[in-house]
Design an enzyme around this catalytic site. Structure first.
Site, PDB file in Angstrom:
ATOM      1  N   GLU A  64       0.831  -1.207   0.000  1.00  0.00           N
ATOM      2  CA  GLU A  64       0.000   0.000   0.000  1.00  0.00           C
ATOM      3  C   GLU A  64       0.865   1.256   0.000  1.00  0.00           C
ATOM      4  OE1 GLU A  64      -3.019  -0.489   3.051  1.00  0.00           O
ATOM      5  OE2 GLU A  64      -4.004  -2.024   1.823  1.00  0.00           O
ATOM      6  N   ASN A  65       0.194   2.384  -0.151  1.00  0.00           N
ATOM      7  CA  ASN A  65       0.901   3.662  -0.254  1.00  0.00           C
ATOM      8  C   ASN A  65       0.018   4.749   0.335  1.00  0.00           C
ATOM      9  OD1 ASN A  65       1.829   6.233  -1.807  1.00  0.00           O
ATOM     10  ND2 ASN A  65       3.401   4.710  -2.213  1.00  0.00           N
ATOM     11  N   ALA A  66       0.657   5.762   0.923  1.00  0.00           N
ATOM     12  CA  ALA A  66      -0.096   6.885   1.484  1.00  0.00           C
ATOM     13  C   ALA A  66      -0.956   7.542   0.402  1.00  0.00           C
ATOM     14  CB  ALA A  66       0.870   7.906   2.084  1.00  0.00           C
ATOM     15  N   TYR A  68      -3.164   6.400  -1.917  1.00  0.00           N
ATOM     16  CA  TYR A  68      -3.799   5.077  -1.997  1.00  0.00           C
ATOM     17  C   TYR A  68      -3.708   4.353  -3.351  1.00  0.00           C
ATOM     18  CZ  TYR A  68      -5.909   5.790   2.655  1.00  0.00           C
ATOM     19  OH  TYR A  68      -6.129   5.988   3.983  1.00  0.00           O
ATOM     20  N   CYS A  73      -2.113  -4.803  -5.429  1.00  0.00           N
ATOM     21  CA  CYS A  73      -2.578  -6.063  -4.844  1.00  0.00           C
ATOM     22  C   CYS A  73      -1.486  -7.133  -4.885  1.00  0.00           C
ATOM     23  CB  CYS A  73      -3.769  -6.603  -5.627  1.00  0.00           C
ATOM     24  SG  CYS A  73      -5.263  -5.631  -5.496  1.00  0.00           S
ATOM     25  N   GLU A  75      -1.652 -10.278  -5.744  1.00  0.00           N
ATOM     26  CA  GLU A  75      -1.645 -11.140  -6.937  1.00  0.00           C
ATOM     27  C   GLU A  75      -0.836 -10.495  -8.055  1.00  0.00           C
ATOM     28  OE1 GLU A  75      -4.173 -10.130  -5.112  1.00  0.00           O
ATOM     29  OE2 GLU A  75      -5.972 -11.352  -5.379  1.00  0.00           O
ATOM     30  N   CYS A 112      -9.735  -9.400  -6.761  1.00  0.00           N
ATOM     31  CA  CYS A 112     -10.455  -8.233  -7.297  1.00  0.00           C
ATOM     32  C   CYS A 112     -10.465  -8.275  -8.830  1.00  0.00           C
ATOM     33  CB  CYS A 112      -9.820  -6.941  -6.795  1.00  0.00           C
ATOM     34  SG  CYS A 112      -8.338  -6.450  -7.686  1.00  0.00           S
ATOM     35  N   CYS A 115      -7.168  -7.664 -10.719  1.00  0.00           N
ATOM     36  CA  CYS A 115      -6.239  -8.800 -10.634  1.00  0.00           C
ATOM     37  C   CYS A 115      -6.682  -9.930 -11.547  1.00  0.00           C
ATOM     38  CB  CYS A 115      -6.116  -9.299  -9.198  1.00  0.00           C
ATOM     39  SG  CYS A 115      -5.085  -8.205  -8.216  1.00  0.00           S
TER      40      CYS A 115
HETATM   41  N1  THU Z   1      -6.083  -6.630  -2.188  1.00  0.00           N
HETATM   42  C1  THU Z   1      -5.267  -7.596  -2.706  1.00  0.00           C
HETATM   43  O1  THU Z   1      -4.048  -7.609  -2.463  1.00  0.00           O
HETATM   44  N2  THU Z   1      -5.831  -8.540  -3.489  1.00  0.00           N
HETATM   45  C2  THU Z   1      -7.162  -8.621  -3.780  1.00  0.00           C
HETATM   46  O2  THU Z   1      -7.563  -9.466  -4.565  1.00  0.00           O
HETATM   47  C3  THU Z   1      -8.099  -7.712  -3.123  1.00  0.00           C
HETATM   48  C4  THU Z   1      -7.501  -6.543  -2.457  1.00  0.00           C
HETATM   49  C5  THU Z   1      -5.474  -5.590  -1.353  1.00  0.00           C
HETATM   50  C6  THU Z   1      -5.431  -4.222  -1.969  1.00  0.00           C
HETATM   51  C7  THU Z   1      -5.392  -3.351  -0.745  1.00  0.00           C
HETATM   52  O3  THU Z   1      -4.040  -3.260  -0.308  1.00  0.00           O
HETATM   53  C8  THU Z   1      -6.172  -4.123   0.305  1.00  0.00           C
HETATM   54  O4  THU Z   1      -6.205  -5.471  -0.161  1.00  0.00           O
HETATM   55  C9  THU Z   1      -7.592  -3.638   0.506  1.00  0.00           C
HETATM   56  O5  THU Z   1      -8.287  -3.538  -0.677  1.00  0.00           O
END
Ligand code: THU
Length: 163
Positions: A64-66, A68, A73, A75, A112, A115
């Protein structure tokens, strides 16, 4: 007019021991990666482990990052890294695992949409299925035979007339 049915099947597993030793290892690596995710903002921790056909396993976790949208993700971290490090080597299986801040992730993660699209690119390119093994914090596991199953009516290089 006619209705079209797009069938979708997945395998639900109640216990890790029902998996092959190879798949169990991938699940356990994906869980380890979730534990190491950098997700201070969402506190949703995701790990992924990709098994390549040359036997290498490439891992990733969400970053993640400040700012957003600059984050990524798990994957995509894993498959982009796999393709960068081992260009052209086929991906056999990806295990994905997630946990939330309350430890209440009692069903397998569902990747998601972005991904799914990114994973499909590699599956389409290699013309062989990438198996998905999805888990959460319970014992329950979903096995999906191929990425395409998670993204029916998908948009691919085919539409661009590239292949
Ligand atoms: N996230 C994933 O790494 N994979 C997914 O398939 C769903 C969401 C992460 C993105 C973000 O860092 C956090 O989960 C919340 O959405």
């Amino acid at each position: 007019m006619k209705k079209l049915n797009i069938p979708f099947q997945l395998t639900e597993i109640e216990n890790l021991t029902e998996l092959t030793a190879e798949d169990q290892q991938l699940v356990s690596l994906s869980k380890e990666m979730a534990d190491q995710a950098y997700a201070p903002y969402s506190e949703f921790f995701v790990g992924a482990a990709v098994l390549l056909e040359n036997g290498k396993i490439i891992k990733g976790s969400n970053q993640e990052n400040a700012a957003y949208p600059s984050g990524l993700c798990a994957e995509r971290v894993a498959v982009f890294s796999a393709s960068a490090l081992y260009p052209g080597i086929k991906m056999k299986t990806i295990a994905i695992s997630a946990k939330n801040r309350h430890n209440t992730m009692n069903r397998p993660i569902s990747p998601c949409g972005a991904c799914r699209q990114a994973l499909l690119e590699y599956e389409f390119r290699q013309k062989e299925p990438v198996k998905l093994i999805l888990s959460g914090q319970s014992e329950k596991i979903y096995i999906v035979n191929k990425v395409q199953d998670l993204l029916p009516l998908s948009f691919t290089a085919d539409e661009l007339g590239r292949l």
